[in-house]
Write a protein that holds these residues in place. Structure first.
Motif, mmCIF file in Angstrom:
data_model
loop_
_atom_site.group_PDB
_atom_site.id
_atom_site.type_symbol
_atom_site.label_atom_id
_atom_site.label_comp_id
_atom_site.label_asym_id
_atom_site.label_seq_id
_atom_site.Cartn_x
_atom_site.Cartn_y
_atom_site.Cartn_z
ATOM 1 N N GLY A 176 0.801 -1.218 0.000
ATOM 2 C CA GLY A 176 0.000 0.000 0.000
ATOM 3 C C GLY A 176 0.834 1.268 0.000
ATOM 4 O O GLY A 176 0.325 2.351 -0.294
ATOM 5 N N MET A 177 2.131 1.148 0.319
ATOM 6 C CA MET A 177 2.965 2.361 0.293
ATOM 7 C C MET A 177 3.359 2.744 -1.130
ATOM 8 O O MET A 177 3.972 3.786 -1.347
ATOM 9 C CB MET A 177 4.214 2.178 1.163
ATOM 10 N N PHE A 178 2.976 1.920 -2.083
ATOM 11 C CA PHE A 178 3.252 2.218 -3.493
ATOM 12 C C PHE A 178 1.952 2.544 -4.217
ATOM 13 O O PHE A 178 1.688 2.054 -5.318
ATOM 14 C CB PHE A 178 3.949 1.029 -4.151
ATOM 15 N N LEU A 179 1.143 3.396 -3.608
ATOM 16 C CA LEU A 179 -0.159 3.751 -4.178
ATOM 17 C C LEU A 179 0.036 4.874 -5.197
ATOM 18 O O LEU A 179 0.042 6.051 -4.855
ATOM 19 C CB LEU A 179 -1.112 4.196 -3.063
ATOM 20 N N PHE A 180 0.184 4.505 -6.456
ATOM 21 C CA PHE A 180 0.516 5.474 -7.491
ATOM 22 C C PHE A 180 -0.686 6.301 -7.947
ATOM 23 O O PHE A 180 -0.515 7.385 -8.485
ATOM 24 C CB PHE A 180 1.147 4.770 -8.692
ATOM 25 N N LYS A 181 -1.908 5.781 -7.755
ATOM 26 C CA LYS A 181 -3.114 6.512 -8.140
ATOM 27 C C LYS A 181 -4.151 6.426 -7.028
ATOM 28 O O LYS A 181 -4.126 5.494 -6.213
ATOM 29 C CB LYS A 181 -3.700 5.956 -9.443
ATOM 30 N N PHE A 182 -5.054 7.379 -7.000
ATOM 31 C CA PHE A 182 -6.123 7.378 -6.006
ATOM 32 C C PHE A 182 -7.130 6.298 -6.391
ATOM 33 O O PHE A 182 -7.662 6.302 -7.507
ATOM 34 C CB PHE A 182 -6.817 8.747 -5.975
ATOM 35 N N HIS A 238 -1.974 10.181 4.441
ATOM 36 C CA HIS A 238 -1.651 8.825 4.891
ATOM 37 C C HIS A 238 -1.272 7.880 3.754
ATOM 38 O O HIS A 238 -1.071 6.685 3.985
ATOM 39 C CB HIS A 238 -2.847 8.256 5.656
ATOM 40 N N ASN A 239 -1.190 8.399 2.545
ATOM 41 C CA ASN A 239 -0.850 7.564 1.393
ATOM 42 C C ASN A 239 0.081 8.324 0.473
ATOM 43 O O ASN A 239 0.028 9.551 0.389
ATOM 44 C CB ASN A 239 -2.118 7.174 0.630
ATOM 45 N N ALA A 240 0.930 7.576 -0.220
ATOM 46 C CA ALA A 240 1.858 8.212 -1.155
ATOM 47 C C ALA A 240 2.393 7.167 -2.122
ATOM 48 O O ALA A 240 2.207 5.967 -1.926
ATOM 49 C CB ALA A 240 3.013 8.894 -0.410
ATOM 50 N N ALA A 241 3.052 7.651 -3.153
ATOM 51 C CA ALA A 241 3.611 6.767 -4.184
ATOM 52 C C ALA A 241 5.119 6.675 -3.996
ATOM 53 O O ALA A 241 5.885 7.349 -4.683
ATOM 54 C CB ALA A 241 3.262 7.305 -5.569
ATOM 55 N N TYR A 242 5.550 5.862 -3.038
ATOM 56 C CA TYR A 242 6.974 5.678 -2.839
ATOM 57 C C TYR A 242 7.521 4.722 -3.905
ATOM 58 O O TYR A 242 6.768 4.053 -4.603
ATOM 59 C CB TYR A 242 7.241 5.163 -1.421
ATOM 60 N N GLU A 243 8.829 4.637 -3.998
ATOM 61 C CA GLU A 243 9.449 3.862 -5.066
ATOM 62 C C GLU A 243 9.710 2.419 -4.635
ATOM 63 O O GLU A 243 10.417 2.186 -3.649
ATOM 64 C CB GLU A 243 10.763 4.516 -5.491
ATOM 65 N N PRO A 244 9.176 1.434 -5.359
ATOM 66 C CA PRO A 244 9.439 0.031 -5.017
ATOM 67 C C PRO A 244 10.924 -0.311 -4.952
ATOM 68 O O PRO A 244 11.334 -1.170 -4.171
ATOM 69 C CB PRO A 244 8.736 -0.737 -6.141
#
Length: 334
Positions: A176-182, A238-244
């Motif tokens: 879930g820390m790699f949530l690239f879109k809403f 509480h969400n963001a698009a971190y890098e895998p």
């Protein structure tokens, strides 16, 4: 060795709560998808845990079902909400004792890992590590949004683990820390809750444009948003698009993965989490543990339609099969 597939029975929380699925149903269904790894949250799967314990016959039933369906016990996810313990904060020694209790329960279930909540201090886990070593179990801190592998709290854990030098300490990244879109299911639920369409559209676009959450919340206020609209905007905190790829530096301590997802479309795509990139990175890091499906879309749709967690898990498992069986980037490079 290839990445292995499993299911967190948390994925079936809706069906478990409503009585539509028993423990046997959950295990049989998961294995039927080729997902032999089984992960549990003690409080969900075993009534009375941890307050009154679990009877031996219930543990025996668990082992009987695991053997019957040729499944593999993977992880017991424990809580330790030490800030709200009996109206007081739990002292350090009691926190360590509580973790040891969950380690013992994980050992009774035949687990390889216990999942620790990200709120638990590294000193507590380091103190419990020798007990975990004795039981043949690893304690894995869950790296869960909004935290990530470059967050100071996670770095503090990593430094403590390396200083302790115990192989019983590691990480469990939640995808879930790699949530690239809403997620569309989030947007639809917020609209049903009363968020005006134009505000919902703005928040989704702002998330994809990576606008600072504080600015989004301020702008929503200025647009006349209140209540549900501010709640929708708050999700950006509480969400963001971190890098895998940040997992690569920690791969030596990553032993298990939560395959978080909110929806799987009919074409076997999770529209918001880049599983193709995630699996590519895991292969690059020679990860050979389990990815356990963790479906959390149920709570976003249950007010409007029948929840079918089984179908959602089936689709994710089919997607994971395709990705895992695909080319290995390390082998291709060689």
């Amino acid at each position: 060795m290839a990445i292995k597939r499993g299911v967190s029975l948390y994925s079936y929380q809706h069906e478990t709560f409503t009585g539509k699925m028993t423990l046997e149903d959950c295990i049989r269904t998961s294995v039927a998808f080729g997902a032999r790894g089984i992960e549990v949250i003690g409080e969900q799967t075993f009534w009375g845990w941890p307050e009154v314990g679990v009877a031996d016959e219930k543990v025996a039933e668990w082992h009987s079902l695991i053997a019957k369906y040729n499944a593999v016990p993977v992880s017991h996810d424990f809580m330790l909400d030490y800030k709200r313990y009996k109206g007081r904060e739990m002292p350090f020694d009691e926190q360590v004792a509580s973790v040891k209790k969950d380690i013992d329960f994980g050992a009774r279930l035949g687990m390889s890992y216990v999942r620790a909540l990200v709120s638990i201090a590294p000193e507590v886990l380091v103190a419990a590590a020798p007990h975990a070593e004795e039981k043949g179990i690893k304690i894995l801190i869950e790296v869960h949004a909004p935290l990530h592998f470059d967050h100071p709290w996670i770095i503090r854990h990593a430094e403590a683990f390396e200083k302790a030098g115990s192989d019983a300490l590691g990480f469990l990244p939640d995808m879930g820390m790699f949530l690239f879109k809403f997620p569309p299911v989030w947007k639809a639920r917020f609209i049903r809750n009363g968020v005006p369409q134009h505000i919902a559209d703005y928040i989704v676009k702002a998330y994809e444009d990576r606008v600072l959450s504080e600015y989004v919340i301020l702008n929503v206020r200025e647009m006349g948003g209140s209540g549900p609209a501010l709640g929708m905007a708050e999700t950006l905190r509480h969400n963001a698009a971190y890098e895998p790829k940040r997992m690569l530096d920690y791969m030596h301590r990553i032993h298990h993965v939560h395959g978080k997802f909110y929806q799987m479309d009919e074409d076997l795509v999770e529209p918001c989490i880049p599983y193709d990139e995630i699996v590519r990175v895991l292969k690059q890091g020679n990860y050979n543990g389990y990815i356990c499906s963790e479906y959390e879309g149920n709570r976003w749709i249950e007010d409007a339609q029948e929840v079918d967690s089984v179908e959602q898990v089936r689709r994710q498992q089919a997607m994971l099969t395709q990705l895992i069986d695909g080319p290995n980037p390390t082998a291709m490079a060689a």
